[in-house]
Motif scaffolding. Structure first.
Motif, mmCIF file in Angstrom:
data_model
loop_
_atom_site.group_PDB
_atom_site.id
_atom_site.type_symbol
_atom_site.label_atom_id
_atom_site.label_comp_id
_atom_site.label_asym_id
_atom_site.label_seq_id
_atom_site.Cartn_x
_atom_site.Cartn_y
_atom_site.Cartn_z
ATOM 1 N N GLY A 176 -49.961 104.202 -29.997
ATOM 2 C CA GLY A 176 -48.789 103.358 -29.774
ATOM 3 C C GLY A 176 -47.770 103.572 -30.872
ATOM 4 N N VAL A 177 -46.705 104.296 -30.589
ATOM 5 C CA VAL A 177 -45.705 104.630 -31.604
ATOM 6 C C VAL A 177 -44.434 103.827 -31.360
ATOM 7 C CG1 VAL A 177 -44.320 106.460 -32.657
ATOM 8 C CG2 VAL A 177 -46.626 106.964 -31.824
ATOM 9 N N ASP A 178 -43.967 103.179 -32.430
ATOM 10 C CA ASP A 178 -42.690 102.476 -32.393
ATOM 11 C C ASP A 178 -41.788 103.114 -33.446
ATOM 12 O OD1 ASP A 178 -40.510 100.752 -32.663
ATOM 13 O OD2 ASP A 178 -41.704 98.980 -32.188
ATOM 14 N N PRO A 179 -40.739 103.842 -33.030
ATOM 15 C CA PRO A 179 -39.881 104.547 -33.986
ATOM 16 C C PRO A 179 -39.132 103.637 -34.949
ATOM 17 C CG PRO A 179 -39.556 105.388 -31.750
ATOM 18 C CD PRO A 179 -40.348 104.120 -31.636
ATOM 19 N N THR A 180 -39.076 102.328 -34.661
ATOM 20 C CA THR A 180 -38.290 101.422 -35.510
ATOM 21 C C THR A 180 -39.071 100.905 -36.716
ATOM 22 O OG1 THR A 180 -38.890 99.389 -34.321
ATOM 23 C CG2 THR A 180 -37.028 100.671 -33.458
ATOM 24 N N THR A 181 -40.357 101.216 -36.801
ATOM 25 C CA THR A 181 -41.153 100.733 -37.926
ATOM 26 C C THR A 181 -42.287 101.707 -38.226
ATOM 27 O OG1 THR A 181 -42.589 98.934 -38.727
ATOM 28 C CG2 THR A 181 -42.601 99.349 -36.371
ATOM 29 N N THR A 182 -42.698 101.762 -39.488
ATOM 30 C CA THR A 182 -43.851 102.578 -39.872
ATOM 31 C C THR A 182 -45.096 101.715 -40.051
ATOM 32 O OG1 THR A 182 -43.290 102.380 -42.223
ATOM 33 C CG2 THR A 182 -42.413 104.300 -41.025
ATOM 34 N N SER A 183 -45.023 100.434 -39.721
ATOM 35 C CA SER A 183 -46.148 99.532 -39.923
ATOM 36 C C SER A 183 -47.405 100.063 -39.239
ATOM 37 C CB SER A 183 -45.825 98.146 -39.365
ATOM 38 O OG SER A 183 -46.990 97.342 -39.358
ATOM 39 N N PRO A 184 -48.509 100.189 -39.988
ATOM 40 C CA PRO A 184 -49.761 100.638 -39.371
ATOM 41 C C PRO A 184 -50.365 99.604 -38.432
ATOM 42 C CG PRO A 184 -50.147 99.973 -41.642
ATOM 43 C CD PRO A 184 -48.665 99.937 -41.437
ATOM 44 N N HIS A 185 -49.873 98.378 -38.498
ATOM 45 C CA HIS A 185 -50.367 97.339 -37.601
ATOM 46 C C HIS A 185 -49.678 97.400 -36.235
ATOM 47 C CE1 HIS A 185 -52.446 95.757 -41.041
ATOM 48 N NE2 HIS A 185 -51.314 95.666 -41.712
ATOM 49 N N ILE A 186 -48.656 98.221 -36.127
ATOM 50 C CA ILE A 186 -47.968 98.440 -34.856
ATOM 51 C C ILE A 186 -48.216 99.862 -34.359
ATOM 52 C CG2 ILE A 186 -45.689 98.589 -33.741
ATOM 53 C CD1 ILE A 186 -44.797 96.294 -35.526
ATOM 54 N N PRO A 226 -39.703 87.437 -46.478
ATOM 55 C CA PRO A 226 -39.345 86.344 -45.564
ATOM 56 C C PRO A 226 -38.206 86.678 -44.601
ATOM 57 C CG PRO A 226 -38.536 85.888 -47.771
ATOM 58 C CD PRO A 226 -39.399 87.105 -47.884
ATOM 59 N N GLU A 227 -37.441 87.703 -44.896
ATOM 60 C CA GLU A 227 -36.303 88.038 -44.039
ATOM 61 C C GLU A 227 -36.740 88.949 -42.886
ATOM 62 O OE1 GLU A 227 -33.269 86.785 -44.257
ATOM 63 O OE2 GLU A 227 -33.938 85.573 -45.964
ATOM 64 N N ALA A 228 -36.296 88.620 -41.691
ATOM 65 C CA ALA A 228 -36.546 89.475 -40.535
ATOM 66 C C ALA A 228 -35.453 90.522 -40.436
ATOM 67 C CB ALA A 228 -36.568 88.636 -39.263
ATOM 68 N N THR A 229 -35.820 91.754 -40.122
ATOM 69 C CA THR A 229 -34.836 92.812 -39.959
ATOM 70 C C THR A 229 -34.286 92.782 -38.534
ATOM 71 O OG1 THR A 229 -36.390 94.483 -39.160
ATOM 72 C CG2 THR A 229 -36.163 94.240 -41.567
ATOM 73 N N PRO A 230 -33.111 93.377 -38.306
ATOM 74 C CA PRO A 230 -32.598 93.468 -36.934
ATOM 75 C C PRO A 230 -33.582 94.159 -35.992
ATOM 76 C CG PRO A 230 -30.855 93.974 -38.502
ATOM 77 C CD PRO A 230 -32.123 93.875 -39.304
ATOM 78 N N ALA A 231 -34.318 95.164 -36.507
ATOM 79 C CA ALA A 231 -35.299 95.849 -35.664
ATOM 80 C C ALA A 231 -36.438 94.911 -35.273
ATOM 81 C CB ALA A 231 -35.854 97.071 -36.392
ATOM 82 N N ASP A 232 -36.854 94.049 -36.209
ATOM 83 C CA ASP A 232 -37.901 93.069 -35.899
ATOM 84 C C ASP A 232 -37.449 92.131 -34.782
ATOM 85 O OD1 ASP A 232 -39.541 94.026 -37.951
ATOM 86 O OD2 ASP A 232 -38.757 92.591 -39.420
ATOM 87 N N VAL A 233 -36.220 91.654 -34.892
ATOM 88 C CA VAL A 233 -35.678 90.731 -33.894
ATOM 89 C C VAL A 233 -35.554 91.410 -32.540
ATOM 90 C CG1 VAL A 233 -33.663 89.351 -33.249
ATOM 91 C CG2 VAL A 233 -34.476 89.345 -35.623
ATOM 92 N N ALA A 234 -35.061 92.646 -32.538
ATOM 93 C CA ALA A 234 -34.913 93.380 -31.278
ATOM 94 C C ALA A 234 -36.277 93.631 -30.633
ATOM 95 C CB ALA A 234 -34.201 94.709 -31.535
ATOM 96 N N ARG A 235 -37.289 93.899 -31.468
ATOM 97 C CA ARG A 235 -38.633 94.134 -30.940
ATOM 98 C C ARG A 235 -39.168 92.880 -30.258
ATOM 99 N NH1 ARG A 235 -40.991 95.014 -35.418
ATOM 100 N NH2 ARG A 235 -40.232 97.162 -35.507
ATOM 101 N N LEU A 236 -39.007 91.721 -30.898
ATOM 102 C CA LEU A 236 -39.486 90.483 -30.293
ATOM 103 C C LEU A 236 -38.723 90.174 -29.013
ATOM 104 C CD1 LEU A 236 -41.178 87.963 -30.214
ATOM 105 C CD2 LEU A 236 -39.614 86.894 -31.853
ATOM 106 N N ARG A 237 -37.405 90.390 -29.024
ATOM 107 C CA ARG A 237 -36.614 90.150 -27.815
ATOM 108 C C ARG A 237 -37.111 91.031 -26.672
ATOM 109 N NH1 ARG A 237 -32.106 92.858 -28.554
ATOM 110 N NH2 ARG A 237 -31.556 91.548 -30.357
ATOM 111 N N ARG A 238 -37.358 92.295 -26.969
ATOM 112 C CA ARG A 238 -37.834 93.229 -25.946
ATOM 113 C C ARG A 238 -39.198 92.806 -25.417
ATOM 114 N NH1 ARG A 238 -38.187 97.437 -28.933
ATOM 115 N NH2 ARG A 238 -40.456 97.446 -29.184
#
Length: 250
Positions: free
Chosen positions: A28-38, A140-152
């Motif tokens: 499962g690859v998400d180009p907007t983050t390098t998080s290993p949990h995603i 504590p700050e959410a990035t625009p990519a984080d917000v877009a991911r949750l919206r999607r």
């Protein structure tokens, strides 16, 4: 139950923005983050796996610039752990996962000064993500990519619940992935420090799960991060069901 939960993981990773199929694995690859949990991989349940498959999996991770990492239900690929450790992977954790069914779910009261809502604006989504990050010791700050991911994810059928004060401040929250074959993972249950020890985590967990079942899911599953979480989840109707493995390579 193991097979249903593992298939849910496969479906979740297949729904990432840029999934990669590698033999018996889905990455499962998400180009907007390098998080290993995603960005991680899982095997298709019951597939035969060889050392060559593992080598191809590592190469696929390297090709997309991600750390090789897997999460899976142990019984879905009994021989895989040995192949991975032979290839240099290290076991990060072994967790018991818990499941809840509609007839085992128990309600939990929400603290009187808080409301449980679905975040519908990007500001509300950012507040939820920020509260989760803070509760888990992150930025504590959410990035625009984080917000877009949750919206999607919400647009695809995911559940998101935020606990808010009368002034609109977010005290915590949680969510669940879009159900796959009526099974969904509940995750990210978080409460900011000033609001803990009041039953809020149980209320959030119960509400996320209730919304899943109301949308047609038959099974909700999650993992407990410690004894406190274990007690919370059991209180609202979750019961131990199987083991999941986490492995990663440098």
């Amino acid at each position: 139950m193991d097979a249903r939960v593992q298939q849910c993981v496969v479906a979740t990773l297949s729904a990432r923005p840029a999934p990669v199929e590698v033999g018996p694995f889905v990455v499962g690859v998400d180009p907007t983050t390098t998080s290993p949990h995603i960005n991680y991989a899982t095997p298709r349940a019951g597939s035969a796996v060889t050392a060559a498959d593992v080598a191809a999996l590592v190469a696929a991770f390297r090709a997309v610039g991600r750390r090789p990492r897997l999460e899976y239900v142990a019984s879905s690929a009994p021989a895989l752990e040995a192949l991975l450790t032979d290839a240099g992977f290290v076991v990060e954790a072994r967790h018991t996962y818990l499941v809840c069914l509609p007839d085992t779910l128990r309600t939990a009261p929400t603290p009187a000064d808080l409301d449980l809502i679905e975040p519908r604006t990007d500001d509300q989504r950012a507040a939820l993500i920020g509260a989760q990050n803070e509760a888990f010791g992150g930025e504590p700050e959410a990035t625009p990519a984080d917000v877009a991911r949750l919206r999607r994810q919400q647009e695809d059928g995911a559940v998101a619940v935020a606990a808010v004060t009368g002034s609109g401040a977010c005290a915590g929250g949680g969510g669940a992935a879009p159900p796959a074959e009526r099974v969904s993972e509940v995750a990210g249950i978080a409460v900011r420090a000033p609001y803990r020890r009041r039953g809020l985590a149980a209320a959030i967990t119960a509400e996320v799960t209730r919304r899943l079942f109301a949308a047609g899911a038959e099974v909700a599953w999650l993992e407990a991060g410690g004894e406190d979480s274990w007690r919370v989840y059991r209180r609202v109707g979750y019961r131990p069901a199987g083991e999941r493995l986490y492995l990663a390579a440098d």
